[in-house]
Design an enzyme around this catalytic site. Structure first.
Site, PDB file in Angstrom:
ATOM      1  N   CYS A 105       0.529  -1.480  -0.065  1.00  0.00           N
ATOM      2  CA  CYS A 105       0.245  -0.126  -0.161  1.00  0.00           C
ATOM      3  C   CYS A 105       1.130   1.191   0.124  1.00  0.00           C
ATOM      4  CB  CYS A 105      -0.925   0.040   1.605  1.00  0.00           C
ATOM      5  SG  CYS A 105      -1.881   1.437   1.140  1.00  0.00           S
ATOM      6  N   PRO A 106       1.073   2.187  -1.322  1.00  0.00           N
ATOM      7  CA  PRO A 106      -0.437   2.745  -1.559  1.00  0.00           C
ATOM      8  C   PRO A 106      -0.015   2.061  -3.429  1.00  0.00           C
ATOM      9  CG  PRO A 106       0.646   4.633  -1.463  1.00  0.00           C
ATOM     10  CD  PRO A 106       1.804   3.347  -0.954  1.00  0.00           C
TER      11      PRO A 106
END
Lengths: 189, 131
Positions: A16-17
């Protein structure tokens, strides 16, 4: 299962992200209505992809888990889908349709959504011909049949009805609303 | 109208950098309009040299391996992505004066402004975060 998509995006091994950032960029390369398959190993992506779709207006179709890999399916939103203009005059509601199905009426259900959308849930027995292929595959349909046409919101199926009507199909009904509100039985791949 | 996300970054460690830039890039990728105001030690996060080797909190150095194992992008890479996605970066003029820093000491594409520059953006933000 193998689902036909317009683009596959590999985000395996990314944290992430990054899966979201790459999905955004990948989506920019698609035409409205096309479907992307996002491969990710980030467990957070399961919730993130859905949240992303909700906030950007694109359609989240579903996720398949294969071992450690999540395959997310998304469809690029179409500006005119939001308006949901419906013009083909002959329509059928879900209640009426369910009655016809239960009464085993002689009719066909044509699903004009993308293969990925069809794979994740359709009216049992529905035939799949995506809107974009309808014209070239029209010979697979019989103009004498009673055909009920469905998509996600009722918009593509409206265009499909108009196209089929021009080609001499006269026993058509557009199923309104579309699969997004369907509460009847579902068949999946 | 799109969602507006206003972030204040006032700490200069590696963990702080990830908190700020992960949220910022995720928000920008989700079509939000994002502004980050970098003040005091937060300026490290956009300083040309400093941001390449931000410190781990004392006693947490062993997380370095975890970052590598999770394949987390390096901070300069994340910052580059944030800028590419249109995240607006505002460096605090007052802190720069106090620390004797010039705009050239920072990465390209930043704005320099005072508190009101940020407040003007933040006044109608949907999400406001402080790190």
């Amino acid at each position: 299962m193998n689902i036909t998509v317009d683009k596959v995006l590999d985000c395996k091994g990314l944290a992430c992200p990054m899966p979201i950032v790459k999905t955004k960029k990948g989506m920019e390369e698609l035409q409205a209505g096309q479907v992307i398959e996002v491969l990710a190993t980030d467990k957070g992506s399961v919730a993130d992809i859905q949240g992303w779709a909700k906030n950007t207006g694109h359609q989240y179709i579903g996720t398949i888990e294969e071992g450690e890999v999540f395959k997310h399916y998304l469809r690029k939103a179409n500006a005119d889908e939001v308006k949901e203009e419906t013009r083909y005059p002959h329509t059928v509601s879900h209640e009426e349709l369910i009655e016809k199905i239960n009464a085993k009426e002689n009719m066909k259900i044509l699903d004009v959504r993308e293969p990925a959308e069809y794979a994740f849930g359709r009216i049992p027995g529905a035939i799949s011909i995506p809107m974009g292929e309808l014209e070239e595959r029209i010979s697979e349909l019989n103009p004498e049949d009673v055909i009920h046409v469905v998509c996600r919101s009722g918009n593509r199926s409206d265009r499909a009805c108009q196209l089929l009507d021009e080609k001499g199909f006269k026993r058509l009904k557009n199923i309104l609303p579309g699969m997004k509100d369907w509460l009847g039985q579902i068949e999946k791949n | 109208m799109s969602t507006k996300v206003a972030i204040i970054a006032s700490n200069g460690g590696l963990f702080d950098a990830y908190k700020v830039f992960n949220i910022a890039t995720a928000a920008a990728a989700t079509d939000a309009e994002v502004s980050i105001f970098f003040t005091f030690e937060g300026l490290n996060l956009i300083h040309k040299q400093a941001y390449q080797q931000l410190p781990m909190p004392a006693g947490r150095e062993h997380f370095a391996e975890g970052f590598k194992a999770a394949n987390v992008p390096a901070i300069p890479e994340l910052v580059g992505m944030a800028v590419e996605l249109g995240v607006k970066i505002i460096a605090c003029q007052m802190t720069m004066d106090v620390m004797n820093l010039k705009k050239e000491d920072f990465i390209d594409g930043i704005d320099v402004g005072g508190a009101v520059t940020f407040l003007d953006f933040a006044k109608d933000a949907n999400v406001t975060l402080t790190f």
